[in-house]
Scaffold this motif. Sequence first.
Motif, PDB file in Angstrom:
ATOM      1  N   LEU A   1       8.295  12.687  46.914  1.00  0.00           N
ATOM      2  CA  LEU A   1       7.838  13.667  45.925  1.00  0.00           C
ATOM      3  C   LEU A   1       6.810  13.064  44.967  1.00  0.00           C
ATOM      4  CD1 LEU A   1      11.268  15.384  45.156  1.00  0.00           C
ATOM      5  CD2 LEU A   1       9.414  16.246  46.600  1.00  0.00           C
ATOM      6  N   GLU A   2       6.147  11.987  45.405  1.00  0.00           N
ATOM      7  CA  GLU A   2       5.229  11.265  44.523  1.00  0.00           C
ATOM      8  C   GLU A   2       4.068  12.120  44.024  1.00  0.00           C
ATOM      9  OE1 GLU A   2       2.340   8.749  47.402  1.00  0.00           O
ATOM     10  OE2 GLU A   2       4.465   8.383  47.771  1.00  0.00           O
ATOM     11  N   LYS A   3       3.690  13.163  44.786  1.00  0.00           N
ATOM     12  CA  LYS A   3       2.570  14.013  44.352  1.00  0.00           C
ATOM     13  C   LYS A   3       3.007  15.137  43.410  1.00  0.00           C
ATOM     14  CE  LYS A   3      -0.584  13.045  48.160  1.00  0.00           C
ATOM     15  NZ  LYS A   3      -1.412  13.610  49.259  1.00  0.00           N
ATOM     16  N   PHE A   4       4.304  15.293  43.208  1.00  0.00           N
ATOM     17  CA  PHE A   4       4.814  16.281  42.240  1.00  0.00           C
ATOM     18  C   PHE A   4       4.917  15.592  40.876  1.00  0.00           C
ATOM     19  CE2 PHE A   4       5.840  18.109  46.243  1.00  0.00           C
ATOM     20  CZ  PHE A   4       5.949  19.478  46.067  1.00  0.00           C
ATOM     21  N   ASN A   5       3.766  15.191  40.355  1.00  0.00           N
ATOM     22  CA  ASN A   5       3.774  14.286  39.192  1.00  0.00           C
ATOM     23  C   ASN A   5       3.018  14.808  37.973  1.00  0.00           C
ATOM     24  OD1 ASN A   5       1.203  14.116  40.182  1.00  0.00           O
ATOM     25  ND2 ASN A   5       1.181  11.897  40.439  1.00  0.00           N
ATOM     26  N   LYS A   6       2.714  16.111  37.953  1.00  0.00           N
ATOM     27  CA  LYS A   6       1.959  16.660  36.820  1.00  0.00           C
ATOM     28  C   LYS A   6       2.838  16.761  35.572  1.00  0.00           C
ATOM     29  CE  LYS A   6      -1.375  19.310  39.571  1.00  0.00           C
ATOM     30  NZ  LYS A   6      -0.929  18.775  40.875  1.00  0.00           N
ATOM     31  N   ILE A   7       2.221  16.544  34.413  1.00  0.00           N
ATOM     32  CA  ILE A   7       2.899  16.655  33.123  1.00  0.00           C
ATOM     33  C   ILE A   7       2.025  17.486  32.198  1.00  0.00           C
ATOM     34  CG2 ILE A   7       3.821  15.399  31.122  1.00  0.00           C
ATOM     35  CD1 ILE A   7       3.971  12.900  32.944  1.00  0.00           C
ATOM     36  N   SER A   8       2.603  18.498  31.554  1.00  0.00           N
ATOM     37  CA  SER A   8       1.839  19.284  30.585  1.00  0.00           C
ATOM     38  C   SER A   8       2.722  19.608  29.384  1.00  0.00           C
ATOM     39  CB  SER A   8       1.306  20.577  31.217  1.00  0.00           C
ATOM     40  OG  SER A   8       2.360  21.389  31.672  1.00  0.00           O
ATOM     41  N   VAL A   9       2.071  19.763  28.245  1.00  0.00           N
ATOM     42  CA  VAL A   9       2.796  20.024  26.997  1.00  0.00           C
ATOM     43  C   VAL A   9       2.295  21.322  26.383  1.00  0.00           C
ATOM     44  CG1 VAL A   9       3.395  19.128  24.719  1.00  0.00           C
ATOM     45  CG2 VAL A   9       2.982  17.531  26.605  1.00  0.00           C
ATOM     46  N   LYS A  10       3.230  22.172  25.957  1.00  0.00           N
ATOM     47  CA  LYS A  10       2.870  23.392  25.238  1.00  0.00           C
ATOM     48  C   LYS A  10       3.855  23.571  24.096  1.00  0.00           C
ATOM     49  CE  LYS A  10       1.949  28.324  25.664  1.00  0.00           C
ATOM     50  NZ  LYS A  10       2.007  29.532  26.522  1.00  0.00           N
ATOM     51  N   ASP A  11       3.327  23.577  22.888  1.00  0.00           N
ATOM     52  CA  ASP A  11       4.167  23.676  21.686  1.00  0.00           C
ATOM     53  C   ASP A  11       5.212  22.548  21.708  1.00  0.00           C
ATOM     54  OD1 ASP A  11       2.702  25.906  20.841  1.00  0.00           O
ATOM     55  OD2 ASP A  11       3.961  27.249  22.027  1.00  0.00           O
TER      56      ASP A  11
ATOM     57  N   SER B   1       6.956  10.100  36.499  1.00  0.00           N
ATOM     58  CA  SER B   1       7.766   9.035  35.911  1.00  0.00           C
ATOM     59  C   SER B   1       8.353   9.528  34.589  1.00  0.00           C
ATOM     60  CB  SER B   1       6.891   7.805  35.670  1.00  0.00           C
ATOM     61  OG  SER B   1       7.479   6.948  34.723  1.00  0.00           O
ATOM     62  N   ILE B   2       9.651   9.342  34.394  1.00  0.00           N
ATOM     63  CA  ILE B   2      10.274   9.779  33.141  1.00  0.00           C
ATOM     64  C   ILE B   2       9.728   8.971  31.963  1.00  0.00           C
ATOM     65  CG2 ILE B   2      12.307   8.293  33.359  1.00  0.00           C
ATOM     66  CD1 ILE B   2      12.333  11.930  32.059  1.00  0.00           C
ATOM     67  N   ILE B   3       9.289   7.740  32.227  1.00  0.00           N
ATOM     68  CA  ILE B   3       8.639   6.939  31.176  1.00  0.00           C
ATOM     69  C   ILE B   3       7.339   7.611  30.738  1.00  0.00           C
ATOM     70  CG2 ILE B   3       7.469   4.748  30.699  1.00  0.00           C
ATOM     71  CD1 ILE B   3       9.534   3.350  32.455  1.00  0.00           C
ATOM     72  N   ASP B   4       6.550   8.082  31.721  1.00  0.00           N
ATOM     73  CA  ASP B   4       5.288   8.770  31.391  1.00  0.00           C
ATOM     74  C   ASP B   4       5.546  10.052  30.608  1.00  0.00           C
ATOM     75  OD1 ASP B   4       3.886   6.793  32.670  1.00  0.00           O
ATOM     76  OD2 ASP B   4       3.522   7.949  34.512  1.00  0.00           O
ATOM     77  N   VAL B   5       6.641  10.736  30.934  1.00  0.00           N
ATOM     78  CA  VAL B   5       6.987  11.967  30.211  1.00  0.00           C
ATOM     79  C   VAL B   5       7.346  11.633  28.761  1.00  0.00           C
ATOM     80  CG1 VAL B   5       8.526  13.964  30.109  1.00  0.00           C
ATOM     81  CG2 VAL B   5       7.740  13.110  32.324  1.00  0.00           C
ATOM     82  N   SER B   6       8.083  10.545  28.552  1.00  0.00           N
ATOM     83  CA  SER B   6       8.445  10.147  27.184  1.00  0.00           C
ATOM     84  C   SER B   6       7.204   9.772  26.385  1.00  0.00           C
ATOM     85  CB  SER B   6       9.447   8.997  27.205  1.00  0.00           C
ATOM     86  OG  SER B   6       8.842   7.771  27.572  1.00  0.00           O
ATOM     87  N   ARG B   7       6.215   9.172  27.056  1.00  0.00           N
ATOM     88  CA  ARG B   7       4.961   8.818  26.369  1.00  0.00           C
ATOM     89  C   ARG B   7       4.137  10.054  26.041  1.00  0.00           C
ATOM     90  NH1 ARG B   7       3.880   3.753  30.421  1.00  0.00           N
ATOM     91  NH2 ARG B   7       5.190   2.228  29.333  1.00  0.00           N
ATOM     92  N   ALA B   8       4.174  11.049  26.941  1.00  0.00           N
ATOM     93  CA  ALA B   8       3.488  12.315  26.665  1.00  0.00           C
ATOM     94  C   ALA B   8       4.109  13.002  25.457  1.00  0.00           C
ATOM     95  CB  ALA B   8       3.548  13.229  27.889  1.00  0.00           C
ATOM     96  N   ALA B   9       5.428  12.882  25.329  1.00  0.00           N
ATOM     97  CA  ALA B   9       6.122  13.447  24.161  1.00  0.00           C
ATOM     98  C   ALA B   9       5.640  12.749  22.886  1.00  0.00           C
ATOM     99  CB  ALA B   9       7.624  13.291  24.313  1.00  0.00           C
ATOM    100  N   LEU B  10       5.547  11.442  22.923  1.00  0.00           N
ATOM    101  CA  LEU B  10       5.051  10.678  21.774  1.00  0.00           C
ATOM    102  C   LEU B  10       3.640  11.116  21.398  1.00  0.00           C
ATOM    103  CD1 LEU B  10       4.985   8.316  19.717  1.00  0.00           C
ATOM    104  CD2 LEU B  10       4.332   6.814  21.624  1.00  0.00           C
ATOM    105  N   ASP B  11       2.783  11.248  22.405  1.00  0.00           N
ATOM    106  CA  ASP B  11       1.382  11.651  22.158  1.00  0.00           C
ATOM    107  C   ASP B  11       1.290  13.012  21.485  1.00  0.00           C
ATOM    108  OD1 ASP B  11       0.529   9.299  23.309  1.00  0.00           O
ATOM    109  OD2 ASP B  11       0.060  10.187  25.267  1.00  0.00           O
ATOM    110  N   SER B  12       2.285  13.870  21.758  1.00  0.00           N
ATOM    111  CA  SER B  12       2.311  15.219  21.169  1.00  0.00           C
ATOM    112  C   SER B  12       3.229  15.294  19.947  1.00  0.00           C
ATOM    113  CB  SER B  12       2.746  16.243  22.218  1.00  0.00           C
ATOM    114  OG  SER B  12       1.821  16.295  23.278  1.00  0.00           O
ATOM    115  N   GLN B  13       3.658  14.143  19.455  1.00  0.00           N
ATOM    116  CA  GLN B  13       4.508  14.055  18.258  1.00  0.00           C
ATOM    117  C   GLN B  13       5.813  14.830  18.437  1.00  0.00           C
ATOM    118  OE1 GLN B  13       2.298  14.878  14.647  1.00  0.00           O
ATOM    119  NE2 GLN B  13       0.458  13.858  15.395  1.00  0.00           N
TER     120      GLN B  13
END
Length: 304
Positions: free
Chosen positions: A87-97, A107-119
């Motif tokens: 499932l390596e290509k099912f890797n998109k991350i997006s943030v809304k509100d 990667s769950i690490i990348d998701v946690s970093r995306a959360a940080l970037d969006s405060q």
Amino acid sequence: MMEIVNIMKDLQKKLPHVEFLQSEPLSRHTFIKTGGNSDIFAIPSEIEELQVIVQYAAQHEIPLTILGKGTNVIIRDSGIRGIVISLEKFNKISVKDEEIYCGSGASIIDVSRAALDSQLSGLEFACGIPGTVGGALIMNAGAYGGEISEVLTHSTVITPSGEILTLGRDQFDFAYRNSVFAKKKYIIVDAKFKLVKGNPTAIKAKMDENTFLRESKQPLEYPSCGSVFKRPPNHYAGKLIQDSGLQGTRIGGAEVSTKHAGFIVNVDHATSSDYIQLIRHVQKTVKDKFGVDLETEVKIIGDE
């Protein structure tokens, strides 16, 4: 089961844009760098492609295995029969509100970093978990006082028969290192997390603290499958193993870590058989010494 070459031809005809590999070494796809070959290794990128493969496997009674980053798995040296789906290509991350949507292969690490970037606060605990979103959901992954069950609101899955479902909070059936995804063998496609606005300085400080704790306590300098055993009731697996004098014990190239007794590391070209033998030795020793059964957290899969 049908001949592998015929399955490959059928699938390539149905899904010309999907990459299919034959006799792919699965050691390339696990964190511990061990494991035999897969008969067929499929890398879809769309939910419709994934659904076709699942339905085809169900229809023809072909064994099906889903693989994320291979962080919490030991694949036996004989490999895996049938179809392995990455499932390596099912890797998109997006943030809304205050919501984060992500594919199960992210990667769950990348998701946690995306959360940080969006405060956004709520995923600080996940900043050091090395697996995918899908793996985190299946296990209800947790660390440093947080876990997936606290933030997951929705997930799209495919059933073993190939039906697409959307699940909500009241359907996850989360428990310690368990979930409805594991119990019903659902294939996770995506996840939606609900977080809260936070102070970015405080969020980063917490993530830095968690990262420091992880790096100082865990043997990250060697390939490993993470924490090998579940926490037994009223005990800590690592302490039981340490008190049994097992740290540094080696079978083949696999060793009980001298840094953290709950980890088994690949120090010298270990095989999966080395790992599995060492796990059994640890379980027997702890049982004999303390009367406690250690249950594996790592999944051992593949041909016996």
